[in-house]
Design an enzyme around this catalytic site. Structure first.
Site, mmCIF file in Angstrom:
data_model
loop_
_atom_site.group_PDB
_atom_site.id
_atom_site.type_symbol
_atom_site.label_atom_id
_atom_site.label_comp_id
_atom_site.label_asym_id
_atom_site.label_seq_id
_atom_site.Cartn_x
_atom_site.Cartn_y
_atom_site.Cartn_z
ATOM 1 N N TYR A 132 44.412 35.141 48.496
ATOM 2 C CA TYR A 132 43.520 36.395 48.159
ATOM 3 C C TYR A 132 42.939 36.464 46.736
ATOM 4 C CZ TYR A 132 41.929 41.130 48.423
ATOM 5 O OH TYR A 132 41.233 42.103 48.085
ATOM 6 N N VAL A 133 43.970 36.337 46.113
ATOM 7 C CA VAL A 133 43.552 36.584 44.573
ATOM 8 C C VAL A 133 42.845 35.794 43.926
ATOM 9 C CG1 VAL A 133 44.448 36.556 42.417
ATOM 10 C CG2 VAL A 133 45.716 37.967 44.152
#
Length: 218
Positions: A132-133
């Site tokens: 996600y990051v």
């Protein structure tokens, strides 16, 4: 009056943004995958265009953006732990939106990202969070490198609390939470504001009314 295309038009922030845009005299165009959501969004005042982020290509995005004056990228791959969807939605969807807006001649682009995605990750970080990051980070890099008139909004922890109309906004802020309603209000405010072009901000709940917070940060 302007037309605002919202990628991820049935997301939680998008559904809060739509009535704000309508109240501001704009026409929100919700881009969604599931036709079952059409009636709900039309009742809220949006036009609806079907667009599957993962199966559509850049040309599909460009066609969906035709006639728009701005694009808001509000899509996300969900919290189900599916690592691949972080790549295909959070990153891939953003990249196709950036290219599609460029092809369609839509210069204004506001992207919802996340706080802290430029910071190093601990070695024991969960794979899903790493994906996600990295997706959000790389999407922001691509938008900053584009020729578009961009603004990147990086909220802290999102809540469903009622909006307050007040925030803390800067390039870097302390960790904290913010109601989705206040993120939506911030986006509605920055969209027509040329002073926010080329700005990337983190935002959490705070004491400063949104217009004043923007003025202080620009």
């Amino acid at each position: 009056m302007s037309r605002i295309a919202i990628v991820g038009g049935h997301g939680k922030i998008a559904r809060l943004l739509i009535p704000l845009l309508v109240d501001g005299g704009h026409v929100p165009v919700a881009l969604i995958r599931n036709p079952d959501h059409t009636a709900e969004l039309e009742t809220a005042g949006a036009e609806v265009t079907l667009l599957d982020i993962e199966s559509s290509d850049t040309d599909d995005f460009a066609r969906a953006f035709e006639g728009a004056d701005a694009v808001v990228f509000a899509a996300g791959g969900g919290a189900d732990g599916n690592i691949e969807r972080k790549k295909t939605v959070d990153l891939g969807g953003s990249l196709k939106s950036i290219d599609g807006a460029t092809r369609a001649g839509v210069s204004r682009f506001v992207q919802i990202s996340a706080m802290g995605v430029d910071e190093p990750l601990a070695d024991d970080t969960e794979d899903t969070w790493v994906a996600y990051v990295e997706a959000k980070r790389d999407a922001d890099v691509a938008l900053r490198d584009s020729s578009l008139d961009w603004t990147i909004v990086r909220p802290g922890g999102l809540t469903d609390d009622p909006g307050t109309g007040s925030i803390t906004l800067a390039e870097k802020v302390d960790r904290g939470q913010i109601p989705r309603a206040d993120v939506a209000a911030l986006i509605a405010t920055v969209l027509p504001d040329r002073s926010t072009y080329g700005k990337q901000w983190e935002v959490i709940g705070g004491p400063t009314p949104i217009p004043e917070a923007i003025a202080a940060a620009t």
